[in-house]
Write a protein that holds these residues in place. Structure first.
Motif, PDB file in Angstrom:
ATOM      1  N   ASP A  49       0.811  -1.212   0.000  1.00  0.00           N
ATOM      2  CA  ASP A  49       0.000   0.000   0.000  1.00  0.00           C
ATOM      3  C   ASP A  49       0.845   1.264   0.000  1.00  0.00           C
ATOM      4  O   ASP A  49       0.332   2.335  -0.253  1.00  0.00           O
ATOM      5  N   GLY A  50       2.126   1.165   0.327  1.00  0.00           N
ATOM      6  CA  GLY A  50       2.967   2.350   0.279  1.00  0.00           C
ATOM      7  C   GLY A  50       4.139   2.311   1.232  1.00  0.00           C
ATOM      8  O   GLY A  50       4.259   1.425   2.069  1.00  0.00           O
ATOM      9  N   ASP A  51       5.025   3.288   1.059  1.00  0.00           N
ATOM     10  CA  ASP A  51       6.167   3.499   1.943  1.00  0.00           C
ATOM     11  C   ASP A  51       5.825   4.616   2.904  1.00  0.00           C
ATOM     12  O   ASP A  51       5.064   5.521   2.563  1.00  0.00           O
ATOM     13  N   LEU A  52       6.397   4.568   4.069  1.00  0.00           N
ATOM     14  CA  LEU A  52       6.285   5.666   5.008  1.00  0.00           C
ATOM     15  C   LEU A  52       7.533   5.655   5.870  1.00  0.00           C
ATOM     16  O   LEU A  52       8.313   4.717   5.836  1.00  0.00           O
ATOM     17  N   ALA A  53       7.740   6.725   6.596  1.00  0.00           N
ATOM     18  CA  ALA A  53       8.904   6.806   7.468  1.00  0.00           C
ATOM     19  C   ALA A  53       8.452   7.212   8.864  1.00  0.00           C
ATOM     20  O   ALA A  53       7.639   8.123   9.015  1.00  0.00           O
ATOM     21  N   LEU A  54       8.965   6.499   9.836  1.00  0.00           N
ATOM     22  CA  LEU A  54       8.783   6.881  11.229  1.00  0.00           C
ATOM     23  C   LEU A  54       9.912   7.853  11.528  1.00  0.00           C
ATOM     24  O   LEU A  54      11.092   7.501  11.429  1.00  0.00           O
ATOM     25  N   ARG A  55       9.574   9.098  11.841  1.00  0.00           N
ATOM     26  CA  ARG A  55      10.574  10.134  12.106  1.00  0.00           C
ATOM     27  C   ARG A  55      10.626  10.418  13.608  1.00  0.00           C
ATOM     28  O   ARG A  55       9.609  10.696  14.219  1.00  0.00           O
ATOM     29  N   LEU A  56      11.834  10.320  14.156  1.00  0.00           N
ATOM     30  CA  LEU A  56      12.036  10.487  15.592  1.00  0.00           C
ATOM     31  C   LEU A  56      13.057  11.586  15.851  1.00  0.00           C
ATOM     32  O   LEU A  56      14.068  11.690  15.143  1.00  0.00           O
ATOM     33  N   SER A  57      12.817  12.377  16.885  1.00  0.00           N
ATOM     34  CA  SER A  57      13.825  13.336  17.326  1.00  0.00           C
ATOM     35  C   SER A  57      14.972  12.533  17.934  1.00  0.00           C
ATOM     36  O   SER A  57      14.812  11.355  18.290  1.00  0.00           O
ATOM     37  N   PRO A  58      16.149  13.133  18.084  1.00  0.00           N
ATOM     38  CA  PRO A  58      17.240  12.407  18.740  1.00  0.00           C
ATOM     39  C   PRO A  58      16.852  11.893  20.129  1.00  0.00           C
ATOM     40  O   PRO A  58      17.212  10.777  20.500  1.00  0.00           O
ATOM     41  N   ALA A  59      16.092  12.677  20.889  1.00  0.00           N
ATOM     42  CA  ALA A  59      15.663  12.237  22.220  1.00  0.00           C
ATOM     43  C   ALA A  59      14.724  11.034  22.127  1.00  0.00           C
ATOM     44  O   ALA A  59      14.839  10.086  22.907  1.00  0.00           O
ATOM     45  N   GLU A  60      13.799  11.063  21.174  1.00  0.00           N
ATOM     46  CA  GLU A  60      12.876   9.934  20.989  1.00  0.00           C
ATOM     47  C   GLU A  60      13.640   8.696  20.533  1.00  0.00           C
ATOM     48  O   GLU A  60      13.360   7.583  20.997  1.00  0.00           O
ATOM     49  N   ALA A  61      14.621   8.885  19.648  1.00  0.00           N
ATOM     50  CA  ALA A  61      15.424   7.757  19.166  1.00  0.00           C
ATOM     51  C   ALA A  61      16.253   7.159  20.296  1.00  0.00           C
ATOM     52  O   ALA A  61      16.384   5.936  20.409  1.00  0.00           O
ATOM     53  N   GLU A  62      16.805   8.017  21.154  1.00  0.00           N
ATOM     54  CA  GLU A  62      17.601   7.531  22.286  1.00  0.00           C
ATOM     55  C   GLU A  62      16.735   6.732  23.256  1.00  0.00           C
ATOM     56  O   GLU A  62      17.145   5.685  23.765  1.00  0.00           O
ATOM     57  N   LEU A  63      15.533   7.206  23.511  1.00  0.00           N
ATOM     58  CA  LEU A  63      14.612   6.481  24.387  1.00  0.00           C
ATOM     59  C   LEU A  63      14.247   5.129  23.770  1.00  0.00           C
ATOM     60  O   LEU A  63      14.259   4.100  24.460  1.00  0.00           O
ATOM     61  N   LEU A  64      13.952   5.101  22.477  1.00  0.00           N
ATOM     62  CA  LEU A  64      13.646   3.834  21.793  1.00  0.00           C
ATOM     63  C   LEU A  64      14.847   2.901  21.865  1.00  0.00           C
ATOM     64  O   LEU A  64      14.697   1.704  22.146  1.00  0.00           O
ATOM     65  N   HIS A  65      16.046   3.435  21.652  1.00  0.00           N
ATOM     66  CA  HIS A  65      17.266   2.635  21.725  1.00  0.00           C
ATOM     67  C   HIS A  65      17.403   1.984  23.101  1.00  0.00           C
ATOM     68  O   HIS A  65      17.646   0.783  23.223  1.00  0.00           O
ATOM     69  N   ALA A  66      17.221   2.775  24.160  1.00  0.00           N
ATOM     70  CA  ALA A  66      17.333   2.242  25.521  1.00  0.00           C
ATOM     71  C   ALA A  66      16.264   1.187  25.785  1.00  0.00           C
ATOM     72  O   ALA A  66      16.556   0.130  26.365  1.00  0.00           O
TER      73      ALA A  66
END
Length: 101
Positions: A49-66
């Motif tokens: 159905d399509g491509d999309l991108a989940l866009r995260l701020s550096p703080a959101e990405a760091e929280l997801l990483h942890a």
């Protein structure tokens, strides 16, 4: 990466269910505004159905990483690069008394 069904319609993930998965050929990228983009494929009812991108701020990405590191704590660390390097958060931590965490 395995597809993750989003249950719709009949509730069993089939039919009109949505499936989201990573685009295997696209690594996470830093965008011009500093946000990180995780590229995803969206399928509905088994049809692309399509491509999309989940866009995260550096703080959101760091929280997801942890959170991912904690969630993976019981899993054996798989090599993440051709050199076999494993992210630091997946390395065993040795405490002051020699106990490994």
């Amino acid at each position: 990466m395995e597809s993750t069904p989003v249950r719709n319609g009949d509730g069993n993930g089939e039919g009109d269910g949505l499936h989201v998965s990573r685009v295997p050929s696209k690594p996470v990228q830093r965008e011009a505004d500093g946000r990180l983009a995780i590229h995803l494929w969206l399928r509905k009812g088994g049809t692309f159905d399509g491509d999309l991108a989940l866009r995260l701020s550096p703080a959101e990405a760091e929280l997801l990483h942890a959170q991912l590191c904690f969630a993976l704590a019981e899993e054996p660390a798989a090599p993440t690069t051709s050199s076999g390097a494993v992210p630091g958060c997946r390395q065993p931590v040795q405490g002051p008394s020699g106990v490994r965490w």
